[in-house]
Design an enzyme around this catalytic site. Structure first.
Site, short mmCIF file in Angstrom:
data_model
loop_
_atom_site.label_atom_id
_atom_site.label_comp_id
_atom_site.label_asym_id
_atom_site.label_seq_id
_atom_site.Cartn_x
_atom_site.Cartn_y
_atom_site.Cartn_z
N GLY A 41 -33.05 21.50 -9.17
CA GLY A 41 -34.25 20.73 -8.84
C GLY A 41 -34.05 19.22 -8.93
O GLY A 41 -34.98 18.46 -8.66
N LYS A 44 -29.99 17.73 -5.46
CA LYS A 44 -28.64 17.80 -4.87
C LYS A 44 -28.69 18.23 -3.40
O LYS A 44 -28.16 17.55 -2.53
CB LYS A 44 -27.75 18.81 -5.65
N SER A 112 -22.83 22.98 -11.09
CA SER A 112 -21.52 22.75 -11.74
C SER A 112 -21.70 22.08 -13.11
O SER A 112 -21.36 20.91 -13.28
CB SER A 112 -20.58 21.95 -10.84
P1 ADP Z 1 -31.20 21.05 -6.28
O1 ADP Z 1 -30.37 21.25 -5.06
O2 ADP Z 1 -30.66 19.99 -7.18
O3 ADP Z 1 -31.53 22.31 -7.01
P2 ADP Z 1 -33.33 20.61 -4.42
O4 ADP Z 1 -32.83 19.55 -3.51
O5 ADP Z 1 -33.25 22.03 -3.96
O6 ADP Z 1 -32.59 20.45 -5.83
O7 ADP Z 1 -34.82 20.33 -4.82
C1 ADP Z 1 -35.27 19.07 -5.22
C2 ADP Z 1 -36.79 19.01 -4.98
O8 ADP Z 1 -37.28 17.78 -5.49
C3 ADP Z 1 -37.15 19.07 -3.51
O9 ADP Z 1 -38.31 19.83 -3.36
C4 ADP Z 1 -37.38 17.60 -3.16
O10 ADP Z 1 -38.28 17.45 -2.09
C5 ADP Z 1 -37.98 17.09 -4.46
N1 ADP Z 1 -37.81 15.66 -4.72
C6 ADP Z 1 -38.79 14.83 -5.10
N2 ADP Z 1 -38.32 13.58 -5.28
C7 ADP Z 1 -37.01 13.61 -4.97
C8 ADP Z 1 -35.98 12.62 -4.94
N3 ADP Z 1 -36.23 11.35 -5.28
N4 ADP Z 1 -34.73 13.00 -4.61
C9 ADP Z 1 -34.47 14.30 -4.29
N5 ADP Z 1 -35.41 15.29 -4.29
C10 ADP Z 1 -36.68 14.94 -4.63
#
Ligand code: ADP
Length: 210
Positions: A41, A44, A112
């Protein structure tokens, strides 16, 4: 090519006539691995995707290896135990290495969580070929976002072995770049990473996409 872990001593490395540098020349840019690490979350996949768009639109040959997606295929037999997480990272890094050898810019987005595994991943690549991006976001913020509802399940005990809740996340000590998504937007994050990547790619004649 030496490999002490080979199961058979009857295997010999067969050299390809076409080398990585030939493929890079054809593509008009170097090929590298951009490795995204961070809590679930943290952003990435979102940032890696947005960065991939930017690279693609500049005519750069690139491919995103998303940890979740790989678990549908090549890593489908792996759990989230420490041992399987290691294997998950090893396979992803090895696949990434093949892509880099093929002249492609690879983006890998995986939690990771362990420094040792990330170090091993880096060790597969040449110096300057591996670029570690630490997507830093507080656990509190990740849990608030909870895009896949996984933190909720982990807190309820429905998911065991969840990074940040029941398993540790070891912060990178020396990432090539650190992006704090608690403060930066997706667009700002990509703009911060891009100059570093362009510098590494030694762009010559990559075509701009129509
Ligand atoms: P990960 O791959 O690290 O598990 P995701 O990219 O799947 O994370 O999810 C990140 C979530 O957070 C998404 O729903 C995205 O829209 C939200 N989000 C909110 N603010 C940001 C930001 N500044 N950068 C990246 N994602 C963000």
């Amino acid at each position: 090519m030496k490999n002490e872990n080979l199961n058979s001593s009857h295997i010999t490395w067969h050299q390809s006539n076409i080398k990585k540098k030939n493929r890079q020349k054809l593509n008009g840019h170097k090929s590298i691995m951009i490795w995204f690490t961070g809590l679930s979350g943290s952003g990435k996949s979102t940032i890696a995707n947005a960065l991939q768009n930017e690279l693609f639109n500049k005519g750069i040959h690139c491919y995103l290896l998303d940890g979740d997606n790989l678990r549908y295929g090549i890593n489908r037999n792996l759990t989230f135990s420490d041992e399987d997480r290691k294997e998950n990272i090893r396979r992803t890094a090895e696949v990434g290495k093949l892509f880099v050898d093929a002249g492609i810019v690879v983006l890998a987005a995986l939690i990771s969580p362990y420094e040792e595994d990330r170090k091993k991943a880096r060790s597969l690549f040449e110096k300057d070929e591996f670029f570690e991006v630490y997507i830093n976001c507080s656990l509190q913020e990740c849990e608030k976002r909870d895009p896949k509802g996984l933190y909720k399940k982990a807190r309820l005990g429905e998911i065991s072995q969840f990074t940040g809740i029941s398993q540790p996340y070891e912060e990178p000590k020396n990432p090539d770049i650190q992006i704090n998504t608690t403060n930066l937007s997706v667009k700002e994050s990509v703009q911060k990473i891009l100059p570093y990547i362009f510098k590494k790619l030694d762009l010559k004649n990559a075509r701009k996409k129509e």
